[in-house]
Every structure is written in structure tokens, then in C-alpha cells.
Design a protein around this motif. Structure first.
Motif, short mmCIF file in Angstrom:
data_model
loop_
_atom_site.label_atom_id
_atom_site.label_comp_id
_atom_site.label_asym_id
_atom_site.label_seq_id
_atom_site.Cartn_x
_atom_site.Cartn_y
_atom_site.Cartn_z
N ALA A 177 -6.41 -11.10 11.52
CA ALA A 177 -7.50 -10.12 11.52
C ALA A 177 -6.97 -8.72 11.82
N LEU A 178 -6.07 -8.64 12.79
CA LEU A 178 -5.62 -7.31 13.22
C LEU A 178 -4.63 -6.70 12.23
N LEU A 179 -3.85 -7.53 11.56
CA LEU A 179 -2.93 -6.98 10.55
C LEU A 179 -3.70 -6.53 9.32
N ASP A 180 -4.82 -7.18 9.07
CA ASP A 180 -5.65 -6.81 7.92
C ASP A 180 -6.36 -5.47 8.12
N GLN A 181 -6.67 -5.22 9.39
CA GLN A 181 -7.56 -4.09 9.68
C GLN A 181 -7.13 -2.74 9.11
N PRO A 182 -5.87 -2.33 9.27
CA PRO A 182 -5.53 -1.00 8.72
C PRO A 182 -5.75 -0.90 7.22
N MET A 183 -5.54 -2.03 6.51
CA MET A 183 -5.73 -2.00 5.06
C MET A 183 -7.22 -1.90 4.71
N LEU A 184 -8.03 -2.63 5.46
CA LEU A 184 -9.47 -2.59 5.20
C LEU A 184 -10.02 -1.21 5.57
N ILE A 185 -9.51 -0.67 6.66
CA ILE A 185 -9.95 0.67 7.07
C ILE A 185 -9.62 1.69 5.98
N ALA A 186 -8.42 1.55 5.41
CA ALA A 186 -8.03 2.49 4.35
C ALA A 186 -9.02 2.40 3.18
N ALA A 187 -9.40 1.16 2.83
CA ALA A 187 -10.35 0.99 1.71
C ALA A 187 -11.70 1.61 2.05
N LEU A 188 -12.14 1.42 3.31
CA LEU A 188 -13.43 2.01 3.70
C LEU A 188 -13.37 3.53 3.67
N GLU A 189 -12.24 4.05 4.13
CA GLU A 189 -12.14 5.51 4.18
C GLU A 189 -12.13 6.10 2.78
N ARG A 190 -11.47 5.39 1.87
CA ARG A 190 -11.49 5.87 0.48
C ARG A 190 -12.93 5.90 -0.05
N ALA A 191 -13.73 4.94 0.42
CA ALA A 191 -15.11 4.86 -0.07
C ALA A 191 -16.07 5.66 0.82
N GLN A 229 0.82 -1.20 0.00
CA GLN A 229 0.00 0.00 0.00
C GLN A 229 0.86 1.27 0.00
N GLU A 230 2.12 1.11 0.39
CA GLU A 230 2.99 2.28 0.51
C GLU A 230 3.83 2.52 -0.74
N TYR A 231 4.04 1.47 -1.52
CA TYR A 231 4.96 1.61 -2.67
C TYR A 231 4.25 1.26 -3.97
N ASP A 232 4.67 1.95 -4.99
CA ASP A 232 4.10 1.68 -6.29
C ASP A 232 5.07 0.77 -7.05
N CYS A 233 5.08 -0.49 -6.70
CA CYS A 233 5.98 -1.41 -7.39
C CYS A 233 5.37 -2.80 -7.43
N PRO A 252 -3.93 -11.11 -4.15
CA PRO A 252 -2.90 -10.85 -5.16
C PRO A 252 -3.09 -9.53 -5.90
N GLY A 253 -4.31 -9.05 -5.95
CA GLY A 253 -4.54 -7.82 -6.71
C GLY A 253 -4.31 -6.59 -5.86
N PRO A 254 -4.44 -5.43 -6.49
CA PRO A 254 -4.20 -4.19 -5.74
C PRO A 254 -5.41 -3.75 -4.93
N ASP A 255 -6.51 -4.52 -5.00
CA ASP A 255 -7.77 -4.03 -4.43
C ASP A 255 -8.07 -4.58 -3.05
N LYS A 256 -7.10 -4.56 -2.19
CA LYS A 256 -7.34 -5.03 -0.83
C LYS A 256 -8.51 -4.24 -0.24
N GLY A 257 -9.47 -4.95 0.28
CA GLY A 257 -10.62 -4.25 0.88
C GLY A 257 -11.77 -4.06 -0.07
N ALA A 258 -11.56 -4.33 -1.36
CA ALA A 258 -12.64 -4.10 -2.34
C ALA A 258 -13.84 -4.99 -2.02
N ALA A 259 -13.57 -6.22 -1.58
CA ALA A 259 -14.68 -7.14 -1.30
C ALA A 259 -15.52 -6.62 -0.13
N LEU A 260 -14.86 -6.01 0.84
CA LEU A 260 -15.59 -5.47 1.99
C LEU A 260 -16.45 -4.29 1.56
N VAL A 261 -15.86 -3.41 0.75
CA VAL A 261 -16.62 -2.25 0.27
C VAL A 261 -17.82 -2.74 -0.55
#
Ligand code: SF4
Ligand code: SF4
Lengths: 415, 390
Positions: free
Chosen positions: B340-354, A147-151, B309-318
Motif C-alpha cells: 500500500a505504501l509503495l503504491d501511494q506515491p504513484m497513485l498520488i501522482a495520478a491524482l495530482e495530474r487529474a 514513472q521516471e524513465y521512458d523505456c 502492466p500498462g502505463p496508466d498506474k492510478g487510472a483506476a483510482l482516478v
């Protein structure tokens, strides 16, 4: 074992400590690596961020790329007393207090400008090589870094050795991923094509260094042991677990180290500690679990002041079980990398870990063993209380259990 | 509540509370030689266990129903709760109905627990189920196919007979029906959460942990029919939320009730994920084992233990929030649950974007105090209603 001497008798005075050639060499290697990293952009070299266990150093080198290992940054931040600040930084940004502090230390360091141990900013990655060996957190760690890097990210999923054996279909799976995922991404990032000959040369150098490294580890079978295989061991594993396996500098380092250690054996000398040579080995210990980095010196001192020598440890096997016979095999370049990835200590099932520790207790004539259980690391820690019981039962020697953390200063108390 | 529904709820409650696996004992006792295999959350191919004529039993720890006396001696305080209650259940012989245990690749705790089981119960069949994290059919797919075939060989040995492709195909169909019934339940709950409160639907889904799938499907259908006949369940205006983080160690039932009482209808969740299996039906024609392998790669539900694998972490939650018309997300994760806890910041970021509101708290399966959670969920519910009215 020699008779015990007065407790608390310190090793030879610090002033007497002379730096062995291997220490000077290692320092130079590390400095040169960080230098190379800082010049990488100017010289057009590509940077790979990757993990220590099961790393693909030879393959990285064959593409002329330079590795950055986030765990090493984290442990160095721990030793330099910076990790506490980095961890709070990550926690402030929403990372849970419950999770691995290596990850948070790395994320915190990134948020604070990604300044490496030499005070220079580390270059950004051109490739995130996520080798999922022996720890589930690695996968999350690189999802976070992505999420931090574009690579691009290359994911290498390494199957677990639950039953203590490497199965052919597991090797095939890893090799297929190397061919279809890792190598193509390296080619794409560097614009070079995969050079198997160059890889083979590198693997040959790895095997040579591994031979000498094993001789160093096994020197601890001597009484007295010429090395401390945990506190000293973490220095010895440095080059071979990181960027220098497969390099001529790595070969030279281990040859020098082995020569020094063999000389110590001939002279009946004990290990070198920060306060000089430990002269009277009193108690031989096997340690399971990673060290605490924030109070590393203080932790070590508690042992050498009591003339306790660690003769074998599992932490020094997180980057490969060379002492159990593994050598990189240049005749099967990708298969050997696959087997290497699978064979790292934390990728072994618990029964295999217990067997290994039991063997260490016997082969290294240990008087006791210690489990240092670190809060961060479920990969190491989950099940350690059963390991303790099993080892006590099987070896009949006493075990001790302590809890600390890797780089979180809040979890170290000398009491 | 009408008697028919009350009776069904009572049955589901009894199954939920049955830490001694009486239902499994009954199933085994009905026909000599029957075997049951336990499995930890999150995903194991239950179709293959079923195809071998065994009963797949999903193990979700002891919840808030057992006292931990010996289990704590196996785990440090900083490790989540489910492994200690699971060990407690085993050493107090509540798992005697199980002829083996499967440990799916979920996290380092469950991974290491598989080795602990091997050492603690050397006479039991124990296997770590290493699912692929590479989703290419010719790479991860081939690996997984090999693992599935080798599981099938193990199962055939356990039951002393061959397990044929027809058996596997039939079991896939049985589970497809079960998945359809679960999907129906989730759809109905999302449409009418006041009629299908999660504190109740949970019990019915959870019954699938111990019932044969055919019976579970039937129970789900009886339950949905009975609720549709219910006239007393009036529409109640609450906030619509999705909960995330509950895929492994389960929250106590009282926590789900607390959220409802605090004004939150749960309209989607990752509770009991292993019982849902996939987002869609598994193909029946062709090689059934390969179909199962492909289904894992292509129909698996995104969750923390599965690489994205894709760049859309959190897309399924949104997407889930949007699909279910939810107004917010509650991150509700077990303490010390790394995935669960390591996932959370990434999912939160996706929610905030949405622009999706969220809140978070942690629990343990045996949490007994809900005051703070009730307050937090109540405030969240009020705030998202204001937000959506604004
Ligand atoms: S959990 Fe352990 S092995 Fe994994 S990243 Fe953290 S310290 Fe390393
Ligand atoms: S609750 Fe989380 S950490 Fe604990 S066993 Fe389950 S997935 Fe692993």
C-alpha cells in the motif's frame, strides 16, 4: 576447533594486509564495468536495469547489453555513507518511512542526479527488466522507476517455492514469459535476434565459475575456516551475483579465488579481515539475513575482534543456491534460467530456509547462529523469530537476534 | 431505526465481533463431515472451495477485539499488525473451526506467514496461492489454470470426493449473485451515502467472511431493502471521498465512523477486497475452471498487490473518483504495509495530474486513538468542499 585465545586479540596488524590477486581482480572488474557503463551510449550499447536475485545476466550478455543493478547502487551508497541523504530525499518526495530503504535510496539517488560509485552519472535504462524473484517490493520498485524513465518494461514473474520444490508448470510459466515477454523486448531494444548459441556459451562459463565458487564457500567446513562466509562472503558473491556470471572474467576470478583459498586451507590460515589475517578462530557462526551496509566495517570488526568467524550465511545465497547443487545447464538454456530464478534463497518457503540453516549449522560445525533482522526487508525478516526458535530446537545450539537496517543509518547502533 | 433494520444490524455486528468463528462452528455442526477453509486477504478462488462443499472463511486478523499476548513474539515491531493477530487467534484456538488455511500471494509478509503456518500447524492443510502477475491467457492464464486445477485436486482430497465441472459452474453462479448484491450495495451507497453509511455497509459486506455466499447474498438484499424502507435517514451534506489502502489489514470500525463524523462520506473503497472478487460476473458457459482463470486475468480489481502492466498506474483510482463523483481521496494504509505504501506515491501522482485533492494517514487494525485522524479528516473534508464550491 583450536583452543580459544585472549578475547579482543586483534588479527594481524593492518599494515601486514596484502591484497590477494582475487581482490585486485575484482576491483578491476568492477572499475571496468562502470567504465563500460559510462561509454555505453557512445558505443551504442544498451542498458538494462534489473535486480540481483534471479537475474538473467547470461541472457543480457547474449544481447550485448550491460546491466545496472539498483540494489548494488543502494548498498554502495550505504557503504559510502550517502544513503542517509538519499533516503531523506525520497521521504521528502512522499515515500513512506516504513518501506524498504533500498528503494528509497535508489529513488533518492536518482533525484540527486543518479551519480554512481565512480562519481559518474549512470546511463539511463533502455529496458527495465523486472524480475520478480523472492521479493514483492521489486515489483513496486520498478513500477516506481517506470514513472521516471521512458523505456519499455519487461516483467518476469517468478513463482514462489512454497513447498520447497520446483514444479514443471512453474518452469513452463517462466520459460513462456522469457519467450513471449523478455526476449522480444530485448530484441526490440537492441535490434538483435535472440542468439541461443551465444547464450549457451555464456551458461557454460557460468557453470565453470559456479563450481569454483562452491569450492570457496565449502572451504569454510575446514577448521579453522580459511574464509569468513558472510563479511568476506559478500565480496565473493559480488561477481557471480552481478554482471560477471557467464563471462570469462568471472571464470578467471573464481579460479583465482579458489586457488588462494585452497592455499590458505593447506597452510591452516584463517580469513582475511580489514585488519589482517584472523589467526585464532574461536567461535564458528552461521548468519541469517543481509548485512548492514552503512556500518559494515564496524559491524564486521565486532566479530573478528572476538575471533568469531562466520562459516555459512544465507545472504550469500540470495543470488542462487549453488552449494545445494544448482548449476546453469547450457543444454537447457531457458529452462535453466527459469530454475535459477526460482531457486534463489528468498524465493524459498520458510520451512526450506530453516532446513538449509540447520544443515549449515551441522555441516559447518557451527557453535552458534545469529539472525540479523533488517527493518527494510520483509522478504527476509517476516518469520525470522520463528526461524530462531525452530533452529534452536533443532540444533540445540544458541541463537541470537539483532535488528539493523540495510542502508538506513538511523537503524544501526553498536550498543 | 426500524426494528427490522436494527435487528439486521445487530446480526451483522455479532458476526463482526465473533472472533471465535461461532457462525462457522454452527455451519459445520449442522451437517456431519462439513469442512471450512480459511483464507487471508486479498484474493483466493472461493468458488472452488464452495464447489467442494466447504465453507470459505475470509480471515482478516483480530482487529481491535483481541489482546495480543503471544503473537508479538513472532514478529518484529516493524511488521504490520495483521499477521501477529492472526497468529494470536490461531494459537488461542479461535481457528479451531478451520480445516486449513490459504495464503494468497499479496506481499512478503503473507507469503512468509504461509511457511510459518506450515511449521506451526503441521497437521493442517496449508497452501500458498500463487496468483499470476502475467495477464496473457496463454502464459499467466495457463499457469493459473494449472494452479486452480491443483487447488481443486487438493480440495477433492480434503472432502474425499470428486469436484465436477458442474459443481464449479454452480458455485460461480452463486458467487456471481453475491457479487451482484455487493455491486448493488456499492452503487446504492454511492447514490445515497447518508442512507448507507460505510460504518454500516462494512458490517454487511464483512458478514460474507463467515457466512455461506447464498446466505450472505440474502442478508445483503434484506439489508438494502430495509434501508430503503427507512424514513429517518435524512440527507446530510458531507464530502464525498474514496479511501484507498485498506485491502488487507482492516481499519477498526471506529476509524470508519470517525471519518463519517468528520464529515466524509466514503463513496468507494478497497475494504475487504477479497470479498468483491471481480469487477464483473464470471462467465458460466464452457470450462468453468478456465473461466475462473480468465476472470482473474481480465476482471481482477487493480490493487497494490497486482502488477500494473500498462502505463496508466492510478487510472483506476482516478476513474473511481470520477464515477462516484467524489471530491477527494484519503490514503488510509496500515503502518508498515509495503504494497500500500509503495503504491501511494504513484497513485498520488495520478491524482495530482487529474487535479484531485488527497490526504493520507496510517492506522493499525487495533488503533484506539482517533483524535488526530478526526481532525485531519475534518480539515480535509472542509477544504475539499471549499475547493468544489470554488
Ligand atoms: S524488501 Fe528486501 S529483497 Fe526486497 S528490495 Fe528490499 S531489501 Fe531487497
Ligand atoms: S497489511 Fe500489507 S504488509 Fe501487512 S500483510 Fe497485509 S498486504 Fe502485507
Amino acid at each position: 576447533m583450536k583452543p580459544a585465545t585472549r578475547r579482543g586479540q586483534a588479527p594481524a596488524a593492518a599494515a601486514d594486509v596484502h591484497k590477494e590477486d582475487s581482490m585486485v581482480l575484482q576491483k578491476r572488474l568492477i572499475a571496468e564495468h562502470y567504465d563500460a557503463l559510462s561509454r555505453a551510449r557512445d558505443e551504442g550499447k544498451k542498458i538494462v536495469y534489473t535486480f540481483v536475485p534471479g537475474n538473467l545476466t547470461e541472457l543480457i550478455e547474449s544481447f550485448d547489453m550491460l546491466p545496472v543493478l539498483p540494489e548494488i547502487n543502494a548498498l554502495q551508497s550505504g557503504m559510502r555513507k550517502l544513503s542517509g541523504g538519499y533516503i531523506s530525499e525520497a521521504e521528502k518526495a512522499g515515500h513512506s518511512e516504513d518501506v524498504c530503504t533500498y528503494v528509497k535510496c535508489d529513488i533518492g539517488m536518482l533525484k540527486k542526479g543518479n551519480v554512481g560509485p565512480t562519481g559518474k552519472k549512470l546511463p539511463e535504462p533502455d529496458l527495465l527488466l523486472l524480475s520478480y524473484t523472492g521479493c514483492f517490493t521489486f515489483m513496486k520498485w520498478f513500477e516506481l522507476l517506470r514513472q521516471e524513465y521512458d523505456c519499455p518494461v519487461a516483467m518476469l514473474h517468478v513463482p514462489y517455492q512454497a513447498d520447497g520444490r520446483i514444479h514443471p508448470h512453474q518452469v513452463d510459466y517462466v520459460v513462456q514469459q522469457l519467450r513471449s515477454e523478455v526476449i522480444p523486448k530485448m530484441e526490440e531494444v537492441t535490434g538483435r535476434t535472440y542468439d541461443e548459441e551465444r547464450l549457451r556459451k555464456s551458461l557454460e562459463r557460468s557453470a565453470a565459475a559456479e563450481e569454483d565458487f562452491v569450492a570457496v564457500l565449502e572451504s569454510a567446513r575446514n577448521v579453522p575456516s580459511p574464509i569468513d562466509a558472510y563479511f568476506g562472503g559478500v565480496y565473493y558473491i559480488g561477481p557471480i551475483f552481478t554482471a560477471f556470471r557467464g563471462t570469462q572474467a568471472g571464470v578467471d576470478y573464481y579460479r583465482t579465488l579458489r586457488t588462494e583459498v585452497e592455499a590458505r586451507v593447506r597452510e591452516g590460515l584463517g580469513p582475511i579481515t580489514p585488519d589482517g589475517v584472523l589467526e585464532r578462530e574461536r567461535f564458528r557462526l552461521v548468519i541469517e539475513g543481509p548485512p548492514n551496509w552503512t556500518s559494515f566495517r564496524e559491524f564486521w570488526k565486532m566479530f573478528y575482534e572476538e575471533n568469531v568467524v562466520v562459516v555459512a550465511s544465507s545472504y550469500t545465497k540470495v543470488g542462487g543456491l549453488y552449494d545445494r547443487g544448482f548449476r546453469h545447464d547450457a543444454s537447457r538454456p531457458l529452462e535453466t534460467l527459469a530454475e535459477y530464478c526460482m531457486g534463489c534463497y528468498t524465493n524459498l518457503g520458510l520451512p526450506s530456509r530453516v532446513e538449509l540453516l540447520e544443515r549449515y549449522v551441522r555441516d559447518y560445525k557451527a557453535d552458534g547462529f545469529l539472525i540479523n533482522s533488517v527493518k527494510s526487508c520483509n522478504s527476509f525478516s517476516a518469520g525470522q523469530l520463528l526461524i530462531l526458535r525452530q533452529l534452536e530446537e533443532r540444533t540445540g545450539i544458541p541463537g541470537a537476534f539483532i535488528e539493523t537496517d540495510l542502508v538506513d543509518p538511523r537503524y544501526f547502533s553498536a550498543a | 431505526m426500524r426494528p427490522a433494520l436494527a435487528e439486521l444490524v445487530k446480526r451483522a455486528e455479532r458476526l463482526y465481533e465473533d472472533v471465535d468463528l461461532t457462525a462457522v462452528h454452527h455451519w459445520k455442526d449442522a451437517v456431519a463431515g462439513r469442512r471450512a477453509l480459511g483464507a487471508m486477504p486479498v484474493y483466493v478462488p472461493r468458488e472452488l472451495i464452495h464447489a467442494a462443499g466447504m465453507l470459505p472463511v475470509s480471515v482478516f486478523g483480530g482487529g481491535d477485539q483481541i489482546e495480543i499476548i503471544r503473537g508479538d513474539a513472532y514478529f518484529q515491531s516493524y511488521i504490520c499488525h495483521i499477521p501477529r493477530s492472526t497468529i494470536e487467534l490461531a494459537i488461542t484456538r479461535r481457528f479451531d473451526a478451520l480445516d486449513g488455511m490459504l495464503f494468497p500471494s499479496t506481499c512478503d509478509v503473507i507469503r512468509n506467514l504461509s511457511g510459518m503456518w506450515t511449521m506451526l500447524f503441521p497437521n493442517l492443510y496449508v497452501r500458498y496461492v500463487d496468483v499470476p502477475q502475467n495477464f496473457d491467457r496463454s502464459v499467466g492464464g495457463e499457469f493459473w489454470l494449472h494452479e486452480l486445477r491443483s487447488l481443486l485436486d487438493d480440495f477433492a482430497r480434503l472432502v474425499h470426493r470428486d469436484v465436477r465441472d458442474e459443481d464449479v459452474a454452480r458455485s460461480i453462479e452463486v458467487y456471481n449473485q453475491n457479487r451482484r448484491a455487493i455491486r448493488d450495495l456499492y452503487r446504492l451507497r454511492s447514490e445515497r451515502p447518508w442512507m448507507f453509511p460505510t460504518s454500516e455497509t462494512y458490517l454487511f459486506l464483512r458478514a460474507g467472511a463467515v457466512l455461506p455466499p447464498e446466505e450472505h447474498t440474502q442478508l445483503l438484499q434484506q439489508y438494502t431493502d430495509a434501508v430503503m424502507d427507512e424514513t429517518e435517514r435524512a440527507e446530510l451534506d458531507s464530502s464525498r471521498v474514496v479511501i484507498v489502502g485498506t485491502f488487507c489489514e482492516q481499519p477498526p470500525l471506529a476509524l470508519l465512523r470517525t471519518l463519517e463524523r468528520a464529515g466524509c462520506w466514503i463513496v468507494d473503497d478497497d475494504l475487504l477486497l477479497g470479498l468483491h472478487g471481480f469487477v464483473d460476473d464470471v462467465e458460466i458457459s464452457g470450462d468453468p475452471v478456465r473461466n475462473l482463470a480468465d476472470a482473474f486475468l481480465e476482471l481482477g480489481i487493480p490493487t497494490a498487490s497486482r502488477y500494473e502492466p500498462g502505463p496508466d498506474k492510478g487510472a483506476a483510482l482516478v476513474a473511481s473518483v470520477q464515477r462516484h463523483n467524489a471530491e477527494g481521496v484519503i490514503f488510509c494504509a496500515p503502518s508498515f504495509c509495503d504494497p500500500a505504501l509503495l503504491d501511494q506515491p504513484m497513485l498520488i501522482a495520478a491524482l495530482e495530474r487529474a487535479g484531485i485533492p488527497h490526504t493520507q494517514f496510517k492506522y493499525a487494525e487495533n488503533t484506539g486513538q482517533f483524535g488526530a485522524i478526526r481532525e485531519q479528516a475534518g480539515t480535509f473534508s472542509d477544504s475539499i468542499r471549499l475547493w468544489s464550491e470554488a
